[in-house]
Design a protein around this motif. Structure first.
Motif, PDB file in Angstrom:
ATOM      1  N   ARG A  48      31.777  53.618 -45.522  1.00 49.15           N
ATOM      2  CA  ARG A  48      30.998  54.568 -46.329  1.00 49.15           C
ATOM      3  C   ARG A  48      31.144  55.992 -45.799  1.00 49.15           C
ATOM      4  O   ARG A  48      31.334  56.940 -46.567  1.00 49.15           O
ATOM      5  CB  ARG A  48      29.519  54.179 -46.346  1.00 49.15           C
ATOM      6  CG  ARG A  48      29.202  52.951 -47.167  1.00 49.15           C
ATOM      7  CD  ARG A  48      27.700  52.764 -47.334  1.00 49.15           C
ATOM      8  NE  ARG A  48      27.419  51.526 -48.043  1.00 49.15           N
ATOM      9  CZ  ARG A  48      27.174  50.360 -47.460  1.00 49.15           C
ATOM     10  NH1 ARG A  48      27.182  50.268 -46.133  1.00 49.15           N
ATOM     11  NH2 ARG A  48      26.935  49.287 -48.178  1.00 49.15           N
TER      12      ARG A  48
ATOM     13  N   GLU B  25      33.143  54.469 -54.040  1.00 46.31           N
ATOM     14  CA  GLU B  25      32.490  53.933 -52.847  1.00 46.31           C
ATOM     15  C   GLU B  25      31.981  52.515 -53.111  1.00 46.31           C
ATOM     16  O   GLU B  25      32.233  51.595 -52.323  1.00 46.31           O
ATOM     17  CB  GLU B  25      31.326  54.838 -52.436  1.00 46.31           C
ATOM     18  CG  GLU B  25      30.545  54.333 -51.247  1.00 46.31           C
ATOM     19  CD  GLU B  25      29.358  55.215 -50.878  1.00 46.31           C
ATOM     20  OE1 GLU B  25      28.298  54.674 -50.517  1.00 46.31           O
ATOM     21  OE2 GLU B  25      29.495  56.453 -50.974  1.00 46.31           O
TER      22      GLU B  25
ATOM     23  N   TYR C 154      35.042  50.033 -53.545  1.00 45.33           N
ATOM     24  CA  TYR C 154      35.728  49.722 -52.291  1.00 45.33           C
ATOM     25  C   TYR C 154      34.872  48.808 -51.403  1.00 45.33           C
ATOM     26  O   TYR C 154      35.377  47.856 -50.807  1.00 45.33           O
ATOM     27  CB  TYR C 154      36.077  51.004 -51.539  1.00 45.33           C
ATOM     28  CG  TYR C 154      37.357  51.678 -52.020  1.00 45.33           C
ATOM     29  CD1 TYR C 154      37.911  51.364 -53.255  1.00 45.33           C
ATOM     30  CD2 TYR C 154      38.021  52.628 -51.245  1.00 45.33           C
ATOM     31  CE1 TYR C 154      39.066  51.971 -53.712  1.00 45.33           C
ATOM     32  CE2 TYR C 154      39.186  53.242 -51.674  1.00 45.33           C
ATOM     33  CZ  TYR C 154      39.706  52.907 -52.907  1.00 45.33           C
ATOM     34  OH  TYR C 154      40.859  53.507 -53.336  1.00 45.33           O
TER      35      TYR C 154
ATOM     36  N   ARG D 226      23.017  58.865 -52.806  1.00 47.56           N
ATOM     37  CA  ARG D 226      23.567  59.219 -51.499  1.00 47.56           C
ATOM     38  C   ARG D 226      22.626  60.125 -50.713  1.00 47.56           C
ATOM     39  O   ARG D 226      22.248  59.837 -49.588  1.00 47.56           O
ATOM     40  CB  ARG D 226      24.920  59.910 -51.667  1.00 47.56           C
ATOM     41  CG  ARG D 226      26.077  58.962 -51.979  1.00 47.56           C
ATOM     42  CD  ARG D 226      27.355  59.730 -52.187  1.00 47.56           C
ATOM     43  NE  ARG D 226      28.522  58.855 -52.201  1.00 47.56           N
ATOM     44  CZ  ARG D 226      29.752  59.262 -52.455  1.00 47.56           C
ATOM     45  NH1 ARG D 226      29.980  60.536 -52.741  1.00 47.56           N
ATOM     46  NH2 ARG D 226      30.769  58.407 -52.439  1.00 47.56           N
TER      47      ARG D 226
ATOM     48  N   ILE E  18      34.595  57.345 -46.687  1.00 44.23           N
ATOM     49  CA  ILE E  18      34.697  57.622 -48.125  1.00 44.23           C
ATOM     50  C   ILE E  18      33.993  58.935 -48.459  1.00 44.23           C
ATOM     51  O   ILE E  18      34.522  59.769 -49.203  1.00 44.23           O
ATOM     52  CB  ILE E  18      34.091  56.457 -48.952  1.00 44.23           C
ATOM     53  CG1 ILE E  18      35.009  55.230 -48.879  1.00 44.23           C
ATOM     54  CG2 ILE E  18      33.880  56.870 -50.409  1.00 44.23           C
ATOM     55  CD1 ILE E  18      34.427  53.986 -49.500  1.00 44.23           C
ATOM     56  N   ARG E  19      32.819  59.136 -47.887  1.00 41.60           N
ATOM     57  CA  ARG E  19      32.062  60.362 -48.165  1.00 41.60           C
ATOM     58  C   ARG E  19      32.704  61.578 -47.510  1.00 41.60           C
ATOM     59  O   ARG E  19      32.689  62.670 -48.082  1.00 41.60           O
ATOM     60  CB  ARG E  19      30.615  60.181 -47.700  1.00 41.60           C
ATOM     61  CG  ARG E  19      29.883  59.123 -48.508  1.00 41.60           C
ATOM     62  CD  ARG E  19      28.473  58.829 -48.024  1.00 41.60           C
ATOM     63  NE  ARG E  19      27.924  57.681 -48.741  1.00 41.60           N
ATOM     64  CZ  ARG E  19      26.685  57.237 -48.606  1.00 41.60           C
ATOM     65  NH1 ARG E  19      25.848  57.852 -47.777  1.00 41.60           N
ATOM     66  NH2 ARG E  19      26.268  56.197 -49.294  1.00 41.60           N
TER      67      ARG E  19
ATOM     68  N   TYR F 288      35.205  61.046 -51.959  1.00 39.81           N
ATOM     69  CA  TYR F 288      35.456  60.142 -53.062  1.00 39.81           C
ATOM     70  C   TYR F 288      34.158  59.984 -53.860  1.00 39.81           C
ATOM     71  O   TYR F 288      33.066  60.198 -53.343  1.00 39.81           O
ATOM     72  CB  TYR F 288      35.917  58.775 -52.554  1.00 39.81           C
ATOM     73  CG  TYR F 288      37.337  58.734 -52.019  1.00 39.81           C
ATOM     74  CD1 TYR F 288      38.071  59.896 -51.819  1.00 39.81           C
ATOM     75  CD2 TYR F 288      37.942  57.525 -51.704  1.00 39.81           C
ATOM     76  CE1 TYR F 288      39.367  59.861 -51.321  1.00 39.81           C
ATOM     77  CE2 TYR F 288      39.246  57.472 -51.201  1.00 39.81           C
ATOM     78  CZ  TYR F 288      39.947  58.643 -51.007  1.00 39.81           C
ATOM     79  OH  TYR F 288      41.222  58.602 -50.515  1.00 39.81           O
TER      80      TYR F 288
ATOM     81  N   TYR G 263      31.012  58.271 -56.006  1.00 33.15           N
ATOM     82  CA  TYR G 263      30.087  57.188 -55.674  1.00 33.15           C
ATOM     83  C   TYR G 263      30.556  55.861 -56.266  1.00 33.15           C
ATOM     84  O   TYR G 263      30.403  54.802 -55.653  1.00 33.15           O
ATOM     85  CB  TYR G 263      28.684  57.526 -56.175  1.00 33.15           C
ATOM     86  CG  TYR G 263      27.641  56.496 -55.816  1.00 33.15           C
ATOM     87  CD1 TYR G 263      27.387  56.164 -54.495  1.00 33.15           C
ATOM     88  CD2 TYR G 263      26.916  55.843 -56.812  1.00 33.15           C
ATOM     89  CE1 TYR G 263      26.447  55.210 -54.154  1.00 33.15           C
ATOM     90  CE2 TYR G 263      25.955  54.887 -56.479  1.00 33.15           C
ATOM     91  CZ  TYR G 263      25.726  54.580 -55.145  1.00 33.15           C
ATOM     92  OH  TYR G 263      24.789  53.623 -54.824  1.00 33.15           O
TER      93      TYR G 263
END
Length: 322
Positions: free
Chosen positions: A12, A25, A28, A235, A15-16, A20, A22
């Motif tokens: 996570r 996220e 994946y 998020r 990704i953030r 990328y 949400y």
């Protein structure tokens, strides 16, 4: 279990960090969890080429997933090993059984069918769906439009950072200009009230938010098609007004097609297919349509020539009718 939780947290974070979306996220994380559970919760660092091949083959043979779904799962594993674990598995020459790819000719609506569906769309989503058809927009592109993206002076709509990572402009449909002006004023009034209520900020792409920290409170950055209510960002946990949800729009399109009594399977993407096909029938050249759709390759756009070709076949008269 504790090791797995830490691993997913690392995924996570990465990704953030790479900004990328949400939805990416969630996708994946889903496939990485699925991969680990398939191998009885074994840590990915202890697995390699054989385990990945077994998993991807299982998706194709047992689960019978579509090629795009299998590719999605593979992309998640590539990200896990390269970005999180520091291993470039693209060098491993993965030889899994691939899901069988089938070339589909897009389903399109006639102009009359488009009109029938549009007439049955609820008023609060009518302009949005009209814009999707009138500009050939993907659902995500239409939902992510901001007030600033409508250029009334030059009659253009700006689409930024779309799926192909290629910004583009599209002619603003003149039939929608007056309603779009009304929509912009409506959004500005709503934003003004949100500011009074202690809200009024909106999601801004990370790099721009750092460069222009006050932009999230400006009216021009507000979504053109906002939700009716304030929601919580999954998020950041901030409360703000997001755009209309894709699931909500998709559901309303489905209901509208049912009311129109169409036998075709109508999704949000069918308006984009119909837009391209109708332009081709009107004599617009393929290269121009490619640019309007934002396709990287003209080969992607050429699928619509096959659609028109199939339509022309329908005009062939049967020998029984001679």
């Amino acid at each position: 279990m504790e090791v797995k939780k830490k691993l997913l947290d690392l995924v996570r974070d990465k990704i953030r960090f790479k900004h990328y979306s949400y939805s990416t996220e969630r996708t994946y994380i889903h496939w990485i969890k699925h991969y680990i559970l398939f191998h009885h919760k074994k840590h990915p660092i202890e697995m390699g080429k054989i385990e990945i091949e077994l998993y991807l083959t299982k998706l194709a043979t047992n689960d019978r997933v579509a090629p795009t779904t299998q590719n999605q799962a593979f992309s998640a594993l590539l990200f896990l090993y390269k970005e999180v674990l520091g291993l470039d598995i693209s060098e491993w020459n993965i030889q899994a059984l691939r899901a069988q790819e089938r070339k589909h000719i897009p389903v399109v609506l006639t102009k009359e069918e488009v009109r029938e569906v549009l007439q049955n769309i609820p008023s609060e989503y009518s302009l949005l769906v009209h814009l999707m058809y009138g500009c050939g927009l993907r659902m995500s592109e239409a939902l992510n439009l901001r007030v600033k993206d409508i250029d009334f002076g030059f009659d253009k709509i700006y689409v930024w950072d779309s799926k192909s990572l290629k910004d583009r402009t599209i002619p603003l449909p003149q039939k929608l200009k007056a309603k779009l002006l009304e929509q912009v004023e409506s959004v500005k009034l709503l934003h003004k009230q949100d500011l009074k209520d202690g809200y009024g900020n909106v999601f801004i792409p990370y790099a721009l938010e750092k460069k222009y920290p006050r932009s999230k409170l400006e009216a021009k950055w507000q979504y053109l098609f906002p939700m009716k209510s304030i929601s919580t960002d999954p998020r950041t946990k901030e409360k703000r007004r997001h755009h209309v949800m894709a699931q909500t729009l998709g559901r309303n399109i489905k209901v509208a097609s049912q009311k129109a009594n169409l036998n075709k399977r109508v999704t949000s993407h069918i308006f984009r297919h119909s837009y391209a096909t109708h332009l081709l029938q009107a004599g617009i050249d393929l290269r121009s349509i490619q640019e309007l759709l934002g396709h990287k390759s003209v080969e992607t756009t050429m699928i619509y020539t096959h659609v028109v070709s199939e339509m022309n076949k329908a005009k062939v008269i049967s020998p029984l009718d001679f």
